[in-house]
Scaffold this motif. Structure first.
Motif, mmCIF file in Angstrom:
data_model
loop_
_atom_site.group_PDB
_atom_site.id
_atom_site.type_symbol
_atom_site.label_atom_id
_atom_site.label_comp_id
_atom_site.label_asym_id
_atom_site.label_seq_id
_atom_site.Cartn_x
_atom_site.Cartn_y
_atom_site.Cartn_z
ATOM 1 N N SER A 1 -8.092 15.780 -1.424
ATOM 2 C CA SER A 1 -6.819 15.397 -0.808
ATOM 3 C C SER A 1 -6.872 14.026 -0.147
ATOM 4 O O SER A 1 -6.554 13.862 1.013
ATOM 5 C CB SER A 1 -6.325 16.451 0.185
ATOM 6 O OG SER A 1 -7.160 16.521 1.308
ATOM 7 N N TYR A 2 -7.307 13.055 -0.926
ATOM 8 C CA TYR A 2 -7.273 11.680 -0.447
ATOM 9 C C TYR A 2 -5.839 11.183 -0.456
ATOM 10 O O TYR A 2 -4.967 11.764 -1.109
ATOM 11 C CB TYR A 2 -8.108 10.771 -1.350
ATOM 12 C CG TYR A 2 -9.579 11.062 -1.328
ATOM 13 C CD1 TYR A 2 -10.228 11.313 -0.123
ATOM 14 C CD2 TYR A 2 -10.318 11.079 -2.501
ATOM 15 C CE1 TYR A 2 -11.577 11.580 -0.098
ATOM 16 C CE2 TYR A 2 -11.666 11.347 -2.491
ATOM 17 C CZ TYR A 2 -12.292 11.606 -1.281
ATOM 18 O OH TYR A 2 -13.620 11.868 -1.266
ATOM 19 N N VAL A 3 -5.618 10.076 0.234
ATOM 20 C CA VAL A 3 -4.274 9.494 0.271
ATOM 21 C C VAL A 3 -3.836 9.100 -1.139
ATOM 22 O O VAL A 3 -2.703 9.308 -1.548
ATOM 23 C CB VAL A 3 -4.259 8.282 1.216
ATOM 24 C CG1 VAL A 3 -2.911 7.603 1.170
ATOM 25 C CG2 VAL A 3 -4.592 8.718 2.628
ATOM 26 N N LEU B 1 -11.654 5.614 0.436
ATOM 27 C CA LEU B 1 -10.768 6.772 0.417
ATOM 28 C C LEU B 1 -11.209 7.825 1.425
ATOM 29 O O LEU B 1 -10.393 8.540 1.996
ATOM 30 C CB LEU B 1 -10.725 7.391 -0.989
ATOM 31 C CG LEU B 1 -9.981 6.610 -2.062
ATOM 32 C CD1 LEU B 1 -10.012 7.371 -3.376
ATOM 33 C CD2 LEU B 1 -8.538 6.350 -1.669
ATOM 34 N N GLU B 2 -12.521 7.919 1.644
ATOM 35 C CA GLU B 2 -13.028 8.889 2.604
ATOM 36 C C GLU B 2 -12.704 8.479 4.030
ATOM 37 O O GLU B 2 -12.920 9.225 4.967
ATOM 38 C CB GLU B 2 -14.549 9.047 2.450
ATOM 39 C CG GLU B 2 -14.966 9.935 1.289
ATOM 40 C CD GLU B 2 -14.807 11.412 1.601
ATOM 41 O OE1 GLU B 2 -14.375 11.734 2.718
ATOM 42 O OE2 GLU B 2 -15.112 12.230 0.715
ATOM 43 N N LEU C 1 -6.098 4.110 4.883
ATOM 44 C CA LEU C 1 -6.433 5.125 3.889
ATOM 45 C C LEU C 1 -7.080 6.359 4.519
ATOM 46 O O LEU C 1 -7.450 7.288 3.818
ATOM 47 C CB LEU C 1 -7.364 4.545 2.826
ATOM 48 C CG LEU C 1 -6.727 3.639 1.777
ATOM 49 C CD1 LEU C 1 -7.757 3.151 0.800
ATOM 50 C CD2 LEU C 1 -5.619 4.354 1.031
ATOM 51 N N ARG C 2 -7.218 6.347 5.859
ATOM 52 C CA ARG C 2 -7.767 7.545 6.495
ATOM 53 C C ARG C 2 -6.886 8.738 6.202
ATOM 54 O O ARG C 2 -5.680 8.614 6.073
ATOM 55 C CB ARG C 2 -7.822 7.325 8.010
ATOM 56 C CG ARG C 2 -8.950 6.425 8.407
ATOM 57 C CD ARG C 2 -9.035 6.349 9.895
ATOM 58 N NE ARG C 2 -10.282 5.712 10.265
ATOM 59 C CZ ARG C 2 -11.065 6.163 11.239
ATOM 60 N NH1 ARG C 2 -10.707 7.205 11.944
ATOM 61 N NH2 ARG C 2 -12.189 5.549 11.506
ATOM 62 N N ARG C 3 -7.500 9.889 6.135
ATOM 63 C CA ARG C 3 -6.741 11.046 5.695
ATOM 64 C C ARG C 3 -5.683 11.482 6.713
ATOM 65 O O ARG C 3 -4.729 12.144 6.372
ATOM 66 C CB ARG C 3 -7.677 12.200 5.384
ATOM 67 C CG ARG C 3 -7.593 12.562 3.920
ATOM 68 C CD ARG C 3 -8.608 13.577 3.550
ATOM 69 N NE ARG C 3 -9.971 13.096 3.784
ATOM 70 C CZ ARG C 3 -11.038 13.800 3.473
ATOM 71 N NH1 ARG C 3 -10.908 14.966 2.929
ATOM 72 N NH2 ARG C 3 -12.242 13.322 3.707
ATOM 73 N N TRP D 1 -3.754 9.578 8.021
ATOM 74 C CA TRP D 1 -2.726 8.541 7.978
ATOM 75 C C TRP D 1 -1.361 9.152 7.702
ATOM 76 O O TRP D 1 -1.167 9.894 6.759
ATOM 77 C CB TRP D 1 -3.077 7.550 6.868
ATOM 78 C CG TRP D 1 -2.097 6.443 6.723
ATOM 79 C CD1 TRP D 1 -1.817 5.481 7.644
ATOM 80 C CD2 TRP D 1 -1.288 6.174 5.585
ATOM 81 N NE1 TRP D 1 -0.880 4.626 7.146
ATOM 82 C CE2 TRP D 1 -0.538 5.017 5.894
ATOM 83 C CE3 TRP D 1 -1.102 6.766 4.336
ATOM 84 C CZ2 TRP D 1 0.378 4.471 5.021
ATOM 85 C CZ3 TRP D 1 -0.205 6.230 3.478
ATOM 86 C CH2 TRP D 1 0.517 5.089 3.809
ATOM 87 N N LEU E 1 0.844 -1.199 0.000
ATOM 88 C CA LEU E 1 0.000 0.000 0.000
ATOM 89 C C LEU E 1 0.876 1.245 0.000
ATOM 90 O O LEU E 1 0.629 2.196 -0.731
ATOM 91 C CB LEU E 1 -0.928 -0.003 1.214
ATOM 92 C CG LEU E 1 -1.830 1.228 1.333
ATOM 93 C CD1 LEU E 1 -2.835 1.257 0.221
ATOM 94 C CD2 LEU E 1 -2.535 1.259 2.670
#
Lengths: 393, 142
Positions: free
Chosen positions: A319-321, B58-59, B136-138, B140, A279
């Protein structure tokens, strides 16, 4: 009627300029002159590093474009989509071009009846930038002075012509180059479709015992028709291919495929990583994306236009990962990516898209037992209501 | 919320004709359902675009649940076959991306299966508590 021939152009000029007897050029020229096709889509050579696609109905232009060009990895699929709606077009296709056109036909973007694909066996292409570096580092040439390139029997030859120095020629083994990270593009190194079996004809020097003769495999009725047309109009002569030639061609193909499988493993830096590291790798690789959309524009499989979901659902402010654009592109290509590597070539921030798409699509395609770009009757599995194997349950 | 009080956030897509009613049934039967679940009602599980699931992840959803009618019971003849098809793609996608396979669930729940719904939510919640928040939390950080 047997399916394998050795063929060559009757016209001496074409034979000299084209590779291996100029069969492809002569066929296109004859098809143009007899009205078999309305236009030909060919790649005009600007320099060893640059070629531009040209759509023309002038046979002279086609003759000018004869010869191979390894340093300009262009995929012609999108040009056929743009121009080939109503006219009959003939074009030379690498395996990835042919597969791209088949995928576009599945998405009803082109009418296959109007397109004659003269397939070219392909051992791989080179990225122009890498080729310049290669010319300087390995050959000791000034990159701008290189006037000719040739690939033959696992070796690459560059010819440089400098003022006052005359012509210099040098042969280097491709394998030696590739061990050091030069040579063919990553996508080509790992490609296993070396013979364009989804095109109408498959031409190349593999299996030909004469440098002035092209080995031709007839794959469809359309291919047979264009070959017949070329013979009848007096541009091309053929003879039956010898049995050992057919064998030899198969051997070369199998050898290349083995090499490709090797490369696949060697270039796959991700498979050694753990799940969380994987990931991290994807996030790291994709975080440089500036969202220019070039990879979508050039992708020979993608048929969406301005309202495409990957663009529509993407907003840089989120602004997602990982951006929604990249996620959706990867997801939508999982069943259909043909691994041509065009996306990586055009990427302005050098994201290793070939590797990423291959990682995702290869496992999905293996899972589905589906190879994209081979049979126009097979629909993309993502669009199917029911998958073949789920119906069997 | 303090750090040690972290609770999973689970996004559930529920089909209007079955699992949404199933959730309703769970309430009517006075069953305990963990408050970790956020339900989005859709008219059919076939309406759930894979993009919605990816967007949910993603959210920052810790898990995404896709629920629909049993195969053959679809209110729209056979749309949930498509759900099953897309789930195969999503499963491979989530796995390859490097997320735990437990972050994506597909369950068939009919309107009368309140018990099943409650148990499923409990199961998912427990599993997610085990594996922790989604990477995937923002918030992170690498």
């Amino acid at each position: 009627m047997p399916r394998y021939y050795l063929a060559w152009a009757k016209d001496e000029r074409i034979r000299e300029k084209g590779a291996n007897g100029g069969f492809v050029t002569a066929t296109l020229v004859s098809a143009l002159e007899t009205g078999f096709i309305d236009a030909a889509l060919v790649v005009e050579k600007k320099s060893v590093y640059e070629g531009i696609p040209v759509l023309t109905s002038n046979p002279e232009v086609v003759k000018e474009c004869a010869g191979s060009l390894h340093g300009a990895p262009i995929n012609l699929t999108k040009y056929v989509v743009d121009y080939g709606a109503k006219k009959r077009i003939g074009l030379p296709t690498k395996p990835c071009d042919a597969r791209g056109i088949i995928e576009q036909a599945k998405r009803r973007q082109v009418n296959l009846d109007n397109i004659v694909m003269i397939g070219l066996n392909c051992g791989g292409t080179l990225h122009p930038l890498r080729m310049r570096e290669m010319a300087a580092d390995f050959f000791g040439f000034d990159p701008d002075a290189v006037v000719k390139e040739e690939i033959k029997e696992g070796k690459i030859c560059l010819v440089s012509k400098e003022e006052g120095m005359g012509e210099k020629e040098k042969w280097v083994k491709i394998d030696a180059l590739e061990q050091k990270g030069y040579g063919r593009r990553d996508a080509c190194k790992s490609c296993v479709t070396k013979i364009p079996t989804s095109a109408d004809l498959a031409c190349g020097n593999w299996g030909s015992n004469d440098t002035q003769k092209t080995f031709v495999e007839v794959l469809t009725e359309k291919g047979e028709a264009i070959l017949k047309n070329a013979i009848e109009s007096g541009y091309v002569e053929i003879e039956e291919a010898p049995g050992e030639g057919i064998e030899k061609r198969k051997q070369i193909e199998a050898g290349m495929q083995r090499l490709a499988e090797d490369w696949k493993e060697r270039m796959d830096e991700v498979s050694a990583l753990s799940r969380s590291e994987r990931l991290e790798f994807y996030v790291d690789a994709l975080k440089n994306c500036i969202g220019c959309g070039a990879c979508k524009e050039v992708c020979p499989v993608c048929a969406c236009e301005a309202g495409a979901k990957c663009l529509d659902m993407n907003d840089a402010r989120d602004s997602y990962v990982v951006s929604m654009y990249n996620m959706l592109r990867i997801f939508h290509l999982m069943d259909s990516c043909i691994g041509c590597g065009e996306c990586e070539d055009v990427c302005p921030v050098d994201i290793p898209l070939t590797l990423i798409h291959r990682r995702f699509s290869e496992r999905m395609q293996r899972h589905l037992g589906y190879t994209p770009g081979m049979d126009v009757k097979e629909r993309p599995p993502l669009y199917e209501t029911e998958l073949r194997w789920s119906a069997e349950e | 919320m303090p750090e040690d009080k972290w609770e999973p956030k689970i996004l559930a897509f529920c089909c209007n004709w079955c699992s949404y009613a199933g959730a309703d049934a769970a309430g009517l039967e006075r069953r305990q359902v963990p408050p970790t679940i956020r339900v989005i009602r859709v008219m059919c599980s076939g309406r759930i675009d894979p993009a919605f699931v990816i967007l949910g992840l993603l959210e920052g959803a810790d898990a995404v649940l896709v629920t629909g009618c049993h195969i053959g019971d679809c209110h729209y003849v056979n749309a949930n076959n498509q759900t099953r098809n897309r789930y195969e793609f999503l499963k491979e996608f989530v796995d390859e991306l490097g997320l735990e396979p437990e972050r994506l669930w597909l369950r068939w729940i009919s309107a009368s299966e309140g018990l099943l719904f409650a148990e499923m939510v409990r199961e998912v919640t427990e599993k997610i508590r085990e594996i922790g928040p989604s990477p995937l939390r923002r918030d992170w950080k690498k």
